[in-house]
Design a protein around this motif. Structure first.
Motif, PDB file in Angstrom:
ATOM      1  N   LEU A  88      99.372 -35.983  24.494  1.00 37.83           N
ATOM      2  CA  LEU A  88      98.736 -36.888  23.545  1.00 37.83           C
ATOM      3  C   LEU A  88      97.487 -37.480  24.190  1.00 37.83           C
ATOM      4  O   LEU A  88      97.539 -37.978  25.308  1.00 37.83           O
ATOM      5  N   LEU A  89      96.370 -37.401  23.469  1.00 33.64           N
ATOM      6  CA  LEU A  89      95.120 -37.967  23.973  1.00 33.64           C
ATOM      7  C   LEU A  89      95.072 -39.453  23.681  1.00 33.64           C
ATOM      8  O   LEU A  89      95.410 -39.892  22.583  1.00 33.64           O
ATOM      9  N   LEU A  90      94.637 -40.229  24.682  1.00 35.02           N
ATOM     10  CA  LEU A  90      94.526 -41.681  24.549  1.00 35.02           C
ATOM     11  C   LEU A  90      93.063 -42.081  24.534  1.00 35.02           C
ATOM     12  O   LEU A  90      92.283 -41.616  25.358  1.00 35.02           O
ATOM     13  N   ARG A  91      92.730 -42.955  23.625  1.00 32.69           N
ATOM     14  CA  ARG A  91      91.381 -43.510  23.606  1.00 32.69           C
ATOM     15  C   ARG A  91      91.447 -44.873  22.954  1.00 32.69           C
ATOM     16  O   ARG A  91      92.032 -45.029  21.894  1.00 32.69           O
ATOM     17  N   SER A  92      90.883 -45.867  23.630  1.00 33.09           N
ATOM     18  CA  SER A  92      90.785 -47.204  23.047  1.00 33.09           C
ATOM     19  C   SER A  92      89.731 -47.971  23.819  1.00 33.09           C
ATOM     20  O   SER A  92      89.231 -47.504  24.839  1.00 33.09           O
ATOM     21  N   ASP A  93      89.433 -49.161  23.348  1.00 35.48           N
ATOM     22  CA  ASP A  93      88.483 -50.010  24.072  1.00 35.48           C
ATOM     23  C   ASP A  93      89.060 -50.436  25.413  1.00 35.48           C
ATOM     24  O   ASP A  93      88.322 -50.740  26.337  1.00 35.48           O
TER      25      ASP A  93
ATOM     26  N   TRP B  35      92.197 -38.471  33.725  1.00 31.27           N
ATOM     27  CA  TRP B  35      93.453 -39.076  34.164  1.00 31.27           C
ATOM     28  C   TRP B  35      94.533 -38.852  33.124  1.00 31.27           C
ATOM     29  O   TRP B  35      94.296 -38.983  31.919  1.00 31.27           O
ATOM     30  N   ALA B  36      95.730 -38.517  33.625  1.00 35.10           N
ATOM     31  CA  ALA B  36      96.864 -38.254  32.751  1.00 35.10           C
ATOM     32  C   ALA B  36      98.148 -38.632  33.478  1.00 35.10           C
ATOM     33  O   ALA B  36      98.172 -38.710  34.713  1.00 35.10           O
ATOM     34  N   ALA B  37      99.200 -38.858  32.702  1.00 32.48           N
ATOM     35  CA  ALA B  37     100.503 -39.199  33.284  1.00 32.48           C
ATOM     36  C   ALA B  37     101.607 -38.614  32.417  1.00 32.48           C
ATOM     37  O   ALA B  37     101.500 -38.605  31.191  1.00 32.48           O
ATOM     38  N   TYR B  38     102.663 -38.162  33.082  1.00 32.88           N
ATOM     39  CA  TYR B  38     103.843 -37.684  32.373  1.00 32.88           C
ATOM     40  C   TYR B  38     104.876 -38.796  32.264  1.00 32.88           C
ATOM     41  O   TYR B  38     105.213 -39.449  33.254  1.00 32.88           O
ATOM     42  N   VAL B  39     105.347 -38.993  31.041  1.00 33.40           N
ATOM     43  CA  VAL B  39     106.457 -39.901  30.767  1.00 33.40           C
ATOM     44  C   VAL B  39     107.505 -39.084  30.022  1.00 33.40           C
ATOM     45  O   VAL B  39     107.273 -37.923  29.676  1.00 33.40           O
TER      46      VAL B  39
ATOM     47  N   GLY C 104     114.251 -37.052  26.663  1.00 31.57           N
ATOM     48  CA  GLY C 104     113.947 -36.483  27.973  1.00 31.57           C
ATOM     49  C   GLY C 104     112.795 -35.498  27.961  1.00 31.57           C
ATOM     50  O   GLY C 104     112.472 -34.888  28.982  1.00 31.57           O
ATOM     51  N   ARG C 105     112.128 -35.335  26.826  1.00 30.35           N
ATOM     52  CA  ARG C 105     110.990 -34.419  26.711  1.00 30.35           C
ATOM     53  C   ARG C 105     109.797 -35.002  27.446  1.00 30.35           C
ATOM     54  O   ARG C 105     109.514 -36.192  27.350  1.00 30.35           O
ATOM     55  N   ARG C 106     109.104 -34.163  28.202  1.00 31.75           N
ATOM     56  CA  ARG C 106     107.887 -34.619  28.869  1.00 31.75           C
ATOM     57  C   ARG C 106     106.793 -34.851  27.841  1.00 31.75           C
ATOM     58  O   ARG C 106     106.529 -34.004  26.990  1.00 31.75           O
ATOM     59  N   VAL C 107     106.160 -36.011  27.940  1.00 33.56           N
ATOM     60  CA  VAL C 107     105.009 -36.346  27.104  1.00 33.56           C
ATOM     61  C   VAL C 107     103.887 -36.685  28.054  1.00 33.56           C
ATOM     62  O   VAL C 107     104.002 -37.610  28.862  1.00 33.56           O
ATOM     63  N   GLU C 108     102.808 -35.914  27.981  1.00 37.45           N
ATOM     64  CA  GLU C 108     101.642 -36.167  28.817  1.00 37.45           C
ATOM     65  C   GLU C 108     100.714 -37.094  28.048  1.00 37.45           C
ATOM     66  O   GLU C 108     100.316 -36.801  26.919  1.00 37.45           O
ATOM     67  N   LEU C 109     100.390 -38.218  28.653  1.00 38.13           N
ATOM     68  CA  LEU C 109      99.442 -39.178  28.084  1.00 38.13           C
ATOM     69  C   LEU C 109      98.133 -38.980  28.824  1.00 38.13           C
ATOM     70  O   LEU C 109      98.050 -39.236  30.025  1.00 38.13           O
ATOM     71  N   LYS C 110      97.102 -38.505  28.128  1.00 36.30           N
ATOM     72  CA  LYS C 110      95.855 -38.115  28.789  1.00 36.30           C
ATOM     73  C   LYS C 110      94.686 -38.882  28.218  1.00 36.30           C
ATOM     74  O   LYS C 110      94.510 -38.957  27.007  1.00 36.30           O
ATOM     75  N   LEU C 111      93.884 -39.487  29.121  1.00 36.50           N
ATOM     76  CA  LEU C 111      92.676 -40.184  28.670  1.00 36.50           C
ATOM     77  C   LEU C 111      91.682 -39.173  28.126  1.00 36.50           C
ATOM     78  O   LEU C 111      91.563 -38.066  28.627  1.00 36.50           O
ATOM     79  N   HIS C 112      90.957 -39.597  27.114  1.00 32.98           N
ATOM     80  CA  HIS C 112      89.930 -38.719  26.523  1.00 32.98           C
ATOM     81  C   HIS C 112      88.792 -39.587  26.030  1.00 32.98           C
ATOM     82  O   HIS C 112      88.988 -40.580  25.404  1.00 32.98           O
TER      83      HIS C 112
END
Length: 134
Positions: free
Chosen positions: A74-79, A117-121, A126-134
């Motif tokens: 999932l791509l993350l973007r915010s202020d 930058w990204a992180a796995y949670v 128990g599914r891996r979800v990658e949170l990735k800055l974009h």
């Protein structure tokens, strides 16, 4: 066959507990909910959460779920989320909410939009979800 794949419509994820899945994807990650009324009326077998117009269909099942090596990015973007420090702060919030964050995260990783930058949670199943800055 003369067909071009031009975009992604949705991905279906089987979930063992719809409420817990919605707490993770909607309450913690802020993804809007779609189709809840249609699900409750038995018109569709899922409740969708939305990221940039793409849907994750959360499909409740009583069958055992083996997530193996699969993951969703999932791509993350915010202020407020654009640097490693801000991603670390988000990971701390998720940990405080009981979400498993993999050891040593975050890291810089390549994806469809380049390296960032990204992180796995882990989601509630128990599914891996990658949170990735974009």
């Amino acid at each position: 066959m003369d067909v071009d794949v031009v975009d992604m419509d949705h991905v279906a994820l089987r979930v063992s507990d719809l409420d817990r899945a919605l707490e993770f994807y909607h309450d913690l990650l802020g993804m809007p909910i779609r189709d809840r009324e249609r699900f409750e009326a038995d018109e569709v077998p899922y409740v969708a959460v939305v990221a940039g117009g793409r849907h994750l269909h959360l499909v409740p099942t009583e069958e055992e779920i083996d997530v193996g090596g699969e993951h969703v990015c999932l791509l993350l973007r915010s202020d407020g989320t654009g640097t490693r420090a801000e991603l670390v702060a988000l990971l701390d919030e998720l940990r405080d909410a009981g979400v498993e964050v993999e050891a040593g995260e975050p890291h810089e990783r390549y994806g469809a939009y380049g390296r960032d930058w990204a992180a796995y949670v882990r989601d509630p199943d128990g599914r891996r979800v990658e949170l990735k800055l974009h």
